[in-house]
Design a protein around this motif. Structure first.
Motif, short mmCIF file in Angstrom:
data_model
loop_
_atom_site.label_atom_id
_atom_site.label_comp_id
_atom_site.label_asym_id
_atom_site.label_seq_id
_atom_site.Cartn_x
_atom_site.Cartn_y
_atom_site.Cartn_z
N ARG A 271 32.77 37.59 27.09
CA ARG A 271 31.73 38.46 27.65
C ARG A 271 31.12 37.85 28.91
NH1 ARG A 271 28.15 38.34 23.78
NH2 ARG A 271 26.57 37.11 24.86
N LYS A 272 30.81 36.56 28.85
CA LYS A 272 30.19 35.88 29.99
C LYS A 272 31.14 35.81 31.19
CE LYS A 272 26.80 33.01 27.57
NZ LYS A 272 26.34 31.62 27.30
N ILE B 55 32.99 37.47 36.58
CA ILE B 55 34.11 37.79 37.46
C ILE B 55 33.91 39.13 38.15
CG2 ILE B 55 36.57 38.44 37.44
CD1 ILE B 55 36.92 36.19 35.29
N TYR B 56 33.40 40.13 37.42
CA TYR B 56 33.26 41.47 37.99
C TYR B 56 31.93 41.71 38.71
CZ TYR B 56 37.65 43.33 36.32
OH TYR B 56 38.99 43.57 36.14
N ASN B 57 30.99 40.76 38.59
CA ASN B 57 29.69 40.98 39.21
C ASN B 57 29.34 39.95 40.28
OD1 ASN B 57 28.08 43.31 37.70
ND2 ASN B 57 29.31 42.21 36.17
N VAL C 30 43.87 36.97 37.07
CA VAL C 30 44.56 38.22 37.37
C VAL C 30 45.20 38.79 36.11
CG1 VAL C 30 46.46 39.27 38.66
CG2 VAL C 30 44.97 37.58 39.78
N GLU C 31 45.83 37.91 35.33
CA GLU C 31 46.55 38.35 34.14
C GLU C 31 45.61 38.88 33.05
OE1 GLU C 31 49.22 36.48 30.47
OE2 GLU C 31 48.87 35.27 32.27
N PHE C 32 44.59 38.11 32.72
CA PHE C 32 43.74 38.45 31.57
C PHE C 32 42.64 39.45 31.89
CE2 PHE C 32 45.59 34.44 30.05
CZ PHE C 32 45.94 34.80 28.75
N TYR C 33 42.19 39.50 33.15
CA TYR C 33 41.09 40.40 33.49
C TYR C 33 41.49 41.49 34.48
CZ TYR C 33 38.04 37.22 30.97
OH TYR C 33 37.45 36.46 29.99
#
Length: 367
Positions: free
Chosen positions: A130-131, A136-138, A154-157
């Motif tokens: 979650r963290k 990564i997206y913010n 790149v692979e996991f997110y």
């Protein structure tokens, strides 16, 4: 620029993320002193009174709930302290920075909890995921410490590769100082270390694969020193050593300072690191700076950290590892080439280069 850091690990972790945090802030303060570097931490060991670069929770409520302060309430403190950029040094940033006009950058070290989920409790995996996903997206800028970690993000997110910068990790300056024969002699006598030995450094856990080195060294007539904190895995290794009667040539040690550790690196004949996975593998560059040849894993991040003149092996192949150790120990010309060219390669991780890359990230965010 006023740059705020998530400095929890800076103050509370003795190794790993703590070393990364302390080294990065140190080199930024050295090479770009015109910026202000403010360290935010929920608590601190030792005195902080009068140090204006250290910021602790201000209210009783914030001190009672340090995790909530670090993840949420800290944002108001950042505004009051006029922070331009907040840098999450260990894979997370507080919620709500952008709403307050504060730019953010996050360092992602590794995604071990996703690559090797069996090593973590389910609740920890959920929290980490979650963290990391939020950060990564913010964050305004995501920085990975290696190309391997970038590929994992790149692979996991499913995060765009072009939005990720790679800035390598440096290491403590003690490893870059040449050790004299006299220093080594005094140190050897102090700790009763052998004249020649093979070295491994790192947390003694299954992923690091130290057991494989012990098995490979059984038929090699040179001592092995493994340095790392005690674990259940370390206990298994000790039992094996006793069972095989190897106590005379294999030692498990711990508790050295960085300066002492750097001397041990410089004394070793070869550094062996058959880890299965790392975000970067800082012990590899510590060895290269120390003028010690490296044998390490032939995939993942390891060739990235070790360069073209380290010796690469399959970490699961005991016989291959044994042959590599014997080859480096017995071939003085190859060993010297590994030392000389490895030292030249590792200069790309020098402090000034890393500091310049980070200062450019910060400048671009403000610009």
């Amino acid at each position: 620029m006023r740059i705020g850091f998530d400095a929890k690990r800076y103050f509370l972790n003795k190794s790993g993320l703590g070393n990364y945090s302390r080294d990065l802030v140190r080199i930024l303060e050295t090479y770009y002193p015109e910026n202000e570097y403010i360290k935010f931490t929920p608590k601190i060991k030792g005195p902080s009174l009068g140090d204006k670069t250290i910021k602790l929770p201000k209210s009783r409520l914030h001190n009672l709930f340090p995790s909530v302060w670090r993840n949420n309430w800290i944002v108001n403190d950042l505004v009051k302290d006029k922070i331009d950029i907040f840098h999450g040094l260990s894979g997370e940033i507080p919620i709500g920075l952008s709403k307050k006009g504060i730019k953010s950058v996050v360092t992602i070290h590794d995604l071990i909890f996703l690559k090797f989920p069996e090593l973590y409790k389910p609740v920890d995996r959920v929290i980490y995921n979650r963290k990391f996903k939020y950060a990564i997206y913010n964050a305004d800028k995501v920085v990975a410490i290696s190309e391997q970690t970038k590929r994992d993000i790149v692979e996991f997110y499913n995060f765009p590769a072009e939005k990720i910068d790679v800035i390598y990790q440096g290491c403590h300056p003690a490893f870059k100082l040449q050790k004299s024969a006299t220093e080594k002699k005094i140190f050897r006598k102090k700790y009763n270390l052998p004249e020649n030995f093979v070295l491994n450094v790192g947390s003694i856990e299954p992923r690091k694969n130290a057991f494989q080195i012990v098995k490979a060294m059984e038929s090699i007539d040179v001592p092995l020193i493994i340095i790392g904190k005690e674990t259940k895995y370390a206990a298994e290794i000790k039992n094996y050593i006793i069972e095989k009667g190897l106590q005379h040539k294999i030692q498990l040690l711990q508790g050295f300072t960085m300066e002492e550790l750097s001397t041990i690196y410089a004394m070793a004949e070869v550094f062996v690191y058959p880890s299965k996975y790392e975000g970067f593998g800082i012990p590899i560059i510590e060895a290269l700076y120390s003028g010690t040849p490296v044998i390490t894993t032939n995939s993942g991040v390891f060739p990235e950290a070790g360069g073209p003149f380290s010796y690469y092996i399959d970490p699961e192949n005991t016989e291959e590892l044994r042959h590599a150790i014997q080859s480096v120990l017995e071939n003085s010309m190859m060993r010297q080439e590994m030392i000389t060219k490895g030292l030249a390669f590792v200069q790309q991780f020098n402090d000034d280069k890393i500091a310049a890359q980070w200062n450019q990230v910060y400048t671009d965010l403000i610009g």
